[in-house]
Design a protein around this motif. Sequence first.
Motif, PDB file in Angstrom:
ATOM      1  N   ILE A 113      48.055  25.357  44.137  1.00 31.54           N
ATOM      2  CA  ILE A 113      49.616  25.206  44.009  1.00 31.54           C
ATOM      3  C   ILE A 113      49.856  23.874  43.480  1.00 31.54           C
ATOM      4  CG2 ILE A 113      51.724  25.289  45.167  1.00 31.54           C
ATOM      5  CD1 ILE A 113      50.517  27.531  47.084  1.00 31.54           C
ATOM      6  N   LEU A 114      48.966  22.665  44.065  1.00 33.68           N
ATOM      7  CA  LEU A 114      49.610  21.585  43.940  1.00 33.68           C
ATOM      8  C   LEU A 114      48.602  20.892  42.857  1.00 33.68           C
ATOM      9  CD1 LEU A 114      50.286  20.401  47.518  1.00 33.68           C
ATOM     10  CD2 LEU A 114      51.921  21.232  45.755  1.00 33.68           C
ATOM     11  N   LYS A 115      47.518  21.199  42.613  1.00 31.74           N
ATOM     12  CA  LYS A 115      46.630  20.659  41.558  1.00 31.74           C
ATOM     13  C   LYS A 115      46.077  21.539  40.472  1.00 31.74           C
ATOM     14  CE  LYS A 115      45.312  16.823  44.784  1.00 31.74           C
ATOM     15  NZ  LYS A 115      43.984  16.114  45.594  1.00 31.74           N
TER      16      LYS A 115
ATOM     17  N   PHE B 292      43.575  39.472  46.938  1.00 27.54           N
ATOM     18  CA  PHE B 292      44.633  39.302  48.245  1.00 27.54           C
ATOM     19  C   PHE B 292      45.840  38.923  47.737  1.00 27.54           C
ATOM     20  CE2 PHE B 292      46.252  36.834  51.660  1.00 27.54           C
ATOM     21  CZ  PHE B 292      46.060  37.730  52.783  1.00 27.54           C
ATOM     22  N   VAL B 293      45.977  37.994  46.916  1.00 25.83           N
ATOM     23  CA  VAL B 293      47.363  37.703  46.531  1.00 25.83           C
ATOM     24  C   VAL B 293      48.139  38.923  45.558  1.00 25.83           C
ATOM     25  CG1 VAL B 293      48.899  35.924  45.219  1.00 25.83           C
ATOM     26  CG2 VAL B 293      46.919  35.131  46.479  1.00 25.83           C
ATOM     27  N   SER B 294      47.421  39.534  44.736  1.00 29.41           N
ATOM     28  CA  SER B 294      48.109  40.586  44.196  1.00 29.41           C
ATOM     29  C   SER B 294      48.201  41.689  44.928  1.00 29.41           C
ATOM     30  CB  SER B 294      46.888  41.042  43.105  1.00 29.41           C
ATOM     31  OG  SER B 294      45.939  41.761  43.483  1.00 29.41           O
ATOM     32  N   ILE B 295      47.914  42.106  46.046  1.00 36.42           N
ATOM     33  CA  ILE B 295      48.077  43.082  46.909  1.00 36.42           C
ATOM     34  C   ILE B 295      49.407  42.777  47.537  1.00 36.42           C
ATOM     35  CG2 ILE B 295      47.476  44.184  49.249  1.00 36.42           C
ATOM     36  CD1 ILE B 295      44.605  44.202  48.285  1.00 36.42           C
TER      37      ILE B 295
ATOM     38  N   HIS C 272      46.678  33.217  36.908  1.00 35.31           N
ATOM     39  CA  HIS C 272      47.573  34.424  37.311  1.00 35.31           C
ATOM     40  C   HIS C 272      47.790  34.628  38.870  1.00 35.31           C
ATOM     41  CE1 HIS C 272      46.281  35.479  33.080  1.00 35.31           C
ATOM     42  NE2 HIS C 272      47.445  36.218  33.199  1.00 35.31           N
ATOM     43  N   THR C 273      46.802  34.306  39.673  1.00 35.49           N
ATOM     44  CA  THR C 273      47.094  34.151  40.934  1.00 35.49           C
ATOM     45  C   THR C 273      48.229  33.034  41.498  1.00 35.49           C
ATOM     46  OG1 THR C 273      44.624  34.266  41.287  1.00 35.49           O
ATOM     47  CG2 THR C 273      46.057  33.343  43.281  1.00 35.49           C
ATOM     48  N   PHE C 274      48.212  31.970  40.736  1.00 28.28           N
ATOM     49  CA  PHE C 274      49.349  31.118  40.978  1.00 28.28           C
ATOM     50  C   PHE C 274      50.670  31.705  40.491  1.00 28.28           C
ATOM     51  CE2 PHE C 274      52.432  28.072  38.926  1.00 28.28           C
ATOM     52  CZ  PHE C 274      52.807  27.242  40.334  1.00 28.28           C
ATOM     53  N   TYR C 275      50.785  32.187  39.444  1.00 33.27           N
ATOM     54  CA  TYR C 275      52.017  32.848  38.714  1.00 33.27           C
ATOM     55  C   TYR C 275      52.411  34.115  40.023  1.00 33.27           C
ATOM     56  CZ  TYR C 275      51.691  30.898  34.273  1.00 33.27           C
ATOM     57  OH  TYR C 275      51.586  29.934  32.873  1.00 33.27           O
ATOM     58  N   PHE C 276      51.410  34.795  40.237  1.00 31.80           N
ATOM     59  CA  PHE C 276      52.080  35.750  41.486  1.00 31.80           C
ATOM     60  C   PHE C 276      52.581  35.051  42.754  1.00 31.80           C
ATOM     61  CE2 PHE C 276      48.805  39.423  40.431  1.00 31.80           C
ATOM     62  CZ  PHE C 276      49.548  39.846  39.532  1.00 31.80           C
TER      63      PHE C 276
ATOM     64  N   LEU D 165      54.209  32.153  42.524  1.00 33.61           N
ATOM     65  CA  LEU D 165      55.280  31.545  42.116  1.00 33.61           C
ATOM     66  C   LEU D 165      56.475  32.860  42.167  1.00 33.61           C
ATOM     67  CD1 LEU D 165      57.202  29.393  40.879  1.00 33.61           C
ATOM     68  CD2 LEU D 165      56.097  30.104  38.619  1.00 33.61           C
ATOM     69  N   LEU D 166      56.110  33.902  41.672  1.00 32.32           N
ATOM     70  CA  LEU D 166      56.972  34.936  41.534  1.00 32.32           C
ATOM     71  C   LEU D 166      57.271  35.865  42.813  1.00 32.32           C
ATOM     72  CD1 LEU D 166      55.576  36.777  38.214  1.00 32.32           C
ATOM     73  CD2 LEU D 166      57.710  35.499  38.395  1.00 32.32           C
ATOM     74  N   MET D 167      56.511  35.538  43.853  1.00 31.18           N
ATOM     75  CA  MET D 167      56.835  36.016  45.247  1.00 31.18           C
ATOM     76  C   MET D 167      57.974  34.852  45.847  1.00 31.18           C
ATOM     77  SD  MET D 167      53.461  37.390  47.104  1.00 31.18           S
ATOM     78  CE  MET D 167      52.218  36.218  46.754  1.00 31.18           C
ATOM     79  N   VAL D 168      57.686  33.824  45.512  1.00 33.73           N
ATOM     80  CA  VAL D 168      58.772  32.680  46.077  1.00 33.73           C
ATOM     81  C   VAL D 168      60.224  33.007  45.411  1.00 33.73           C
ATOM     82  CG1 VAL D 168      59.166  30.460  46.277  1.00 33.73           C
ATOM     83  CG2 VAL D 168      56.780  30.851  46.756  1.00 33.73           C
ATOM     84  N   ALA D 169      59.876  33.362  43.895  1.00 27.16           N
ATOM     85  CA  ALA D 169      61.020  33.439  43.318  1.00 27.16           C
ATOM     86  C   ALA D 169      61.871  34.837  43.917  1.00 27.16           C
ATOM     87  CB  ALA D 169      60.891  33.694  41.863  1.00 27.16           C
ATOM     88  N   MET D 170      61.076  35.810  43.985  1.00 24.96           N
ATOM     89  CA  MET D 170      61.696  37.191  44.538  1.00 24.96           C
ATOM     90  C   MET D 170      62.374  37.001  45.914  1.00 24.96           C
ATOM     91  SD  MET D 170      59.247  40.162  43.662  1.00 24.96           S
ATOM     92  CE  MET D 170      57.623  39.409  44.073  1.00 24.96           C
TER      93      MET D 170
END
Length: 314
Positions: A65-67, A92-95, A235-239, A241-246
């Motif tokens: 996330i940070l680097k 894990f994150v995508s599930i 794409h793991t980071f994007y997931f 980020l989108l979870m936080v956005a949701m």
Amino acid sequence: MAKKRRKFTQCPNCGYIFEEVNNFCPNCGQENHDLNVPVKHLIAEFFEGTLHFDTKAWITLKYLILKPGLLTEKFNIGQRASYVPPFRLYVFVSIIFFFLLALIADNSVRLNGGKPNSEATTVLPGVTISTNQNDSLIAAAADSAALEKVKTITQDSKELQALQSEIGENKFASEFADKFAKFTSHGDESKQKLFKNLSFMMFLLMPFFALVLYLYYRKQNRNYVEHLMFSIHLHTFYFILLMVAMLVGQLLPTLEFEGVVFLIMGLYLYFALRQVYKQSYLRTFFSLLPIGFAYLITLAIFFLSTIFVSVLLT
């Protein structure tokens, strides 16, 4: 972190008498581990077995996330033991992501579905679910009697007649229109099918984007796997980020932050490219433009193809 076992003294499967060092039965191969425990222990074991949910996981998420790009760089140079493997982390994150997406989408439709003039509900930045009851053409199309009534009312419309004639001459377009009406009228069933296909789409998108990177940076003589690891971490980071956005969207529904989300995505990609491919800031910026454009085009094609295939398989 070693797995904490609750060992039997005797194999419940074949009766073999265990020794202290036996983690598996030497006779039948069954694991020497008692699963007859409270649910909280099983949940803890799931996290341990799926993600090694310990210090390794927290360090991995911190760097991810940070680097931007650091995890990919460490994986490529062989520093892997201290971090969660990329594929395992992505799965894990995508599930969690698709579970949360389905949950929020279902909740949005259920909350707004009964309002006569409810507007479209934003689920993801740029992705909305329409719950407007006045826009019921789908229901009308599914109802043959209502469809005949619509035809009667508008039979003098030359534009409609021309359109009907054009569709009638194109068998595939006519069949697709029928399938689309069926797909959109099935509600939850269609939504679950679409989410399932979207998860598969993202799984295909990662290696395709890695191929784009492989071709663009071909002069660096990197193996394809290095670009694939970059794509997986991205794409793991994007997931995440989108979870936080949701979640923020659910807590603050009036807040407009789609632009911020897309900005973060672009900045993350920029700094990740800079970290992994070691170009100057200016050159990385000029690399970001074609790479970002190619990614957006690819994403749009994959997304539309997923909808198209989902409708055809109805």
